[in-house]
Design a protein around this motif. Sequence first.
Motif, PDB file in Angstrom:
ATOM      1  N   UNK A 195       1.258  -1.347  -0.215  1.00 56.36           N
ATOM      2  CA  UNK A 195       0.267  -0.540  -0.063  1.00 56.36           C
ATOM      3  C   UNK A 195       0.887   1.483  -0.239  1.00 56.36           C
ATOM      4  N   UNK A 196       1.437   1.354   0.769  1.00 58.10           N
ATOM      5  CA  UNK A 196       2.530   2.191   0.847  1.00 58.10           C
ATOM      6  C   UNK A 196       3.436   2.986  -0.166  1.00 58.10           C
ATOM      7  N   UNK A 197       4.069   1.960  -1.122  1.00 59.24           N
ATOM      8  CA  UNK A 197       5.162   1.727  -2.243  1.00 59.24           C
ATOM      9  C   UNK A 197       4.111   2.403  -3.060  1.00 59.24           C
ATOM     10  N   UNK A 198       2.249   1.810  -3.119  1.00 58.57           N
ATOM     11  CA  UNK A 198       1.860   2.341  -4.183  1.00 58.57           C
ATOM     12  C   UNK A 198       1.693   3.497  -4.686  1.00 58.57           C
ATOM     13  N   UNK A 199       1.006   4.137  -2.843  1.00 56.35           N
ATOM     14  CA  UNK A 199       0.623   5.356  -2.384  1.00 56.35           C
ATOM     15  C   UNK A 199       2.366   6.296  -3.016  1.00 56.35           C
ATOM     16  N   UNK A 200       3.288   5.932  -3.095  1.00 60.10           N
ATOM     17  CA  UNK A 200       4.710   6.862  -3.219  1.00 60.10           C
ATOM     18  C   UNK A 200       4.837   7.390  -4.429  1.00 60.10           C
ATOM     19  N   UNK A 201       4.354   5.882  -4.994  1.00 58.83           N
ATOM     20  CA  UNK A 201       3.812   5.699  -7.204  1.00 58.83           C
ATOM     21  C   UNK A 201       3.103   6.514  -7.532  1.00 58.83           C
ATOM     22  N   UNK A 202       2.580   6.815  -7.090  1.00 53.69           N
ATOM     23  CA  UNK A 202       1.125   7.724  -7.380  1.00 53.69           C
ATOM     24  C   UNK A 202       0.011   6.958  -7.530  1.00 53.69           C
ATOM     25  N   UNK A 203      -0.116   5.591  -7.091  1.00 57.11           N
ATOM     26  CA  UNK A 203      -1.092   5.627  -7.647  1.00 57.11           C
ATOM     27  C   UNK A 203      -2.465   5.704  -7.553  1.00 57.11           C
ATOM     28  N   UNK A 204      -2.651   6.774  -6.409  1.00 57.01           N
ATOM     29  CA  UNK A 204      -4.116   6.750  -5.902  1.00 57.01           C
ATOM     30  C   UNK A 204      -4.742   7.999  -6.832  1.00 57.01           C
ATOM     31  N   UNK A 205      -4.140   8.898  -7.428  1.00 55.90           N
ATOM     32  CA  UNK A 205      -3.848  10.131  -8.195  1.00 55.90           C
ATOM     33  C   UNK A 205      -4.553   9.133  -9.757  1.00 55.90           C
ATOM     34  N   UNK A 206      -4.093   8.402 -10.091  1.00 55.11           N
ATOM     35  CA  UNK A 206      -4.612   7.811 -11.490  1.00 55.11           C
ATOM     36  C   UNK A 206      -6.041   7.372 -11.210  1.00 55.11           C
ATOM     37  N   UNK A 207      -5.865   6.603  -9.878  1.00 50.73           N
ATOM     38  CA  UNK A 207      -7.114   5.625 -10.133  1.00 50.73           C
ATOM     39  C   UNK A 207      -8.159   6.911  -9.539  1.00 50.73           C
ATOM     40  N   UNK A 208      -8.004   7.919  -8.807  1.00 49.58           N
ATOM     41  CA  UNK A 208      -8.813   8.735  -9.274  1.00 49.58           C
ATOM     42  C   UNK A 208      -9.486   8.925 -10.158  1.00 49.58           C
ATOM     43  N   UNK A 209      -8.899   9.058 -11.170  1.00 49.26           N
ATOM     44  CA  UNK A 209      -9.320  10.003 -12.801  1.00 49.26           C
ATOM     45  C   UNK A 209     -10.183   8.374 -13.585  1.00 49.26           C
ATOM     46  N   UNK A 210      -9.399   7.310 -12.909  1.00 49.29           N
ATOM     47  CA  UNK A 210     -10.534   5.685 -13.861  1.00 49.29           C
ATOM     48  C   UNK A 210     -11.533   5.464 -12.650  1.00 49.29           C
ATOM     49  N   UNK A 211     -12.121   6.088 -11.846  1.00 46.53           N
ATOM     50  CA  UNK A 211     -13.106   5.451 -11.172  1.00 46.53           C
ATOM     51  C   UNK A 211     -14.279   6.479 -11.763  1.00 46.53           C
ATOM     52  N   UNK A 213     -15.053   5.998 -15.027  1.00 50.59           N
ATOM     53  CA  UNK A 213     -14.730   5.765 -15.947  1.00 50.59           C
ATOM     54  C   UNK A 213     -16.080   4.820 -16.587  1.00 50.59           C
ATOM     55  N   UNK A 214     -16.736   4.665 -17.309  1.00 50.23           N
ATOM     56  CA  UNK A 214     -18.562   4.268 -17.488  1.00 50.23           C
ATOM     57  C   UNK A 214     -18.429   2.876 -17.990  1.00 50.23           C
ATOM     58  N   UNK A 215     -17.147   2.708 -17.947  1.00 52.93           N
ATOM     59  CA  UNK A 215     -17.112   0.873 -18.006  1.00 52.93           C
ATOM     60  C   UNK A 215     -16.675   0.156 -16.589  1.00 52.93           C
ATOM     61  N   UNK A 216     -18.061  -0.031 -16.443  1.00 47.99           N
ATOM     62  CA  UNK A 216     -18.321  -1.366 -14.708  1.00 47.99           C
ATOM     63  C   UNK A 216     -17.305  -1.905 -14.774  1.00 47.99           C
ATOM     64  N   UNK A 217     -16.459  -2.666 -15.768  1.00 43.27           N
ATOM     65  CA  UNK A 217     -15.368  -3.080 -14.232  1.00 43.27           C
ATOM     66  C   UNK A 217     -14.679  -2.592 -14.422  1.00 43.27           C
TER      67      UNK A 217
END
Length: 100
Positions: A63-79, A81-85
Motif C-alpha cells: 500500500x505504501x509503495x503504491x501511494x509513493x508511486x502515485x497510484x491514488x491520483x491515477x485511480x481517482x481518474x479511472x473511477x 470510467x463508464x466501463x463497469x469493470x
Amino acid sequence: VQRLSSCALCNVCANHEANKQQAREVGALPVLIHLLSTSQVPEVLSPVAGAICNLSMKCPENRAEFVRLGATEVLRELVTSPIPSLHGNALAALEQLELG
C-alpha cells in the motif's frame, strides 16, 4: 500480453501474502503503475487496477509503495470510467490504498 499478465498477477496475489511480497521484491509494483498511467485500453486497465487492489489488501508495505508511486491520483481518474469493470476495480483499489 499486458492484460493477461495483469490478470495472472491479480489472481496469484489474491489472499497470498508471500506472493504479494515477492511481487514487490521483483519490481512488479512500478510496472503496474506504469501500465496504469500509460495505457488507454480498458481491457488492460481493469485487471491492472484489480492487481493493485489485491496486492494492497492486508499488505501495508505494498500500500505504501503504491501511494509513493502515485497510484491514488491515477485511480481517482479511472473511477469516473463508464466501463463497469474498470470503475469497480479502480474503486476497490482506491479504497484499499486510502482506507487499508
